[in-house]
Design a protein around this motif. Structure first.
Motif, PDB file in Angstrom:
ATOM      1  N   ALA A   1       0.835  -1.210   0.000  1.00  0.00           N
ATOM      2  CA  ALA A   1       0.000   0.000   0.000  1.00  0.00           C
ATOM      3  C   ALA A   1       0.867   1.256   0.000  1.00  0.00           C
ATOM      4  CB  ALA A   1      -0.928  -0.010   1.211  1.00  0.00           C
TER       5      ALA A   1
ATOM      6  N   SER B   1      -1.574  -6.193  -1.911  1.00  0.00           N
ATOM      7  CA  SER B   1      -2.059  -5.009  -1.221  1.00  0.00           C
ATOM      8  C   SER B   1      -3.564  -5.086  -0.989  1.00  0.00           C
ATOM      9  CB  SER B   1      -1.725  -3.756  -2.040  1.00  0.00           C
ATOM     10  OG  SER B   1      -2.253  -2.621  -1.425  1.00  0.00           O
TER      11      SER B   1
ATOM     12  N   THR C   1      -8.245   1.182  -3.691  1.00  0.00           N
ATOM     13  CA  THR C   1      -6.885   0.760  -4.015  1.00  0.00           C
ATOM     14  C   THR C   1      -6.821   0.176  -5.424  1.00  0.00           C
ATOM     15  OG1 THR C   1      -6.463   0.304  -1.696  1.00  0.00           O
ATOM     16  CG2 THR C   1      -4.948  -0.681  -3.276  1.00  0.00           C
TER      17      THR C   1
END
Length: 99
Positions: free
Chosen positions: A15, A69, A81
């Protein structure tokens, strides 16, 4: 010319790596200057990681990075994301030079 530095330890947290790469892309687009993205402290990464897993991070290939992630994130952040990674892939402008 502009230089953007990324600490290689960001490779351990997918991340953080994705967010730093987004910052690099934003700087490249806003400054409109020749840009060099440098990944620093590569020598501090474990030798096995440098041999087997560093290249996708240098080339910003988000396949495995994004999967790791997204899998570890809370469900409410997964869609965001995934969309950020999609933007980075669509621009395909960021590469890192190891230092």
């Amino acid at each position: 010319a502009a230089v953007h530095l990324l600490d290689a330890t960001a490779c351990h947290d997918a991340a953080r790596y994705v967010s730093c790469t987004l910052v690099a892309l934003t700087a490249m687009l806003h400054f409109e200057l020749p840009h060099v993205n440098v990944m620093t402290k590569c020598d501090r990464l474990p030798a096995r990681f440098r041999r087997q897993r560093l290249d996708p991070f240098l080339e910003c290939e988000f396949g495995d990075v994004a999967d790791e992630s997204v899998a570890r994130m809370p469900p409410r952040l997964r869609a965001l994301t995934a969309q950020v990674v999609e933007v980075l892939q669509s621009f395909d402008m960021v590469r890192y030079v190891p230092l």
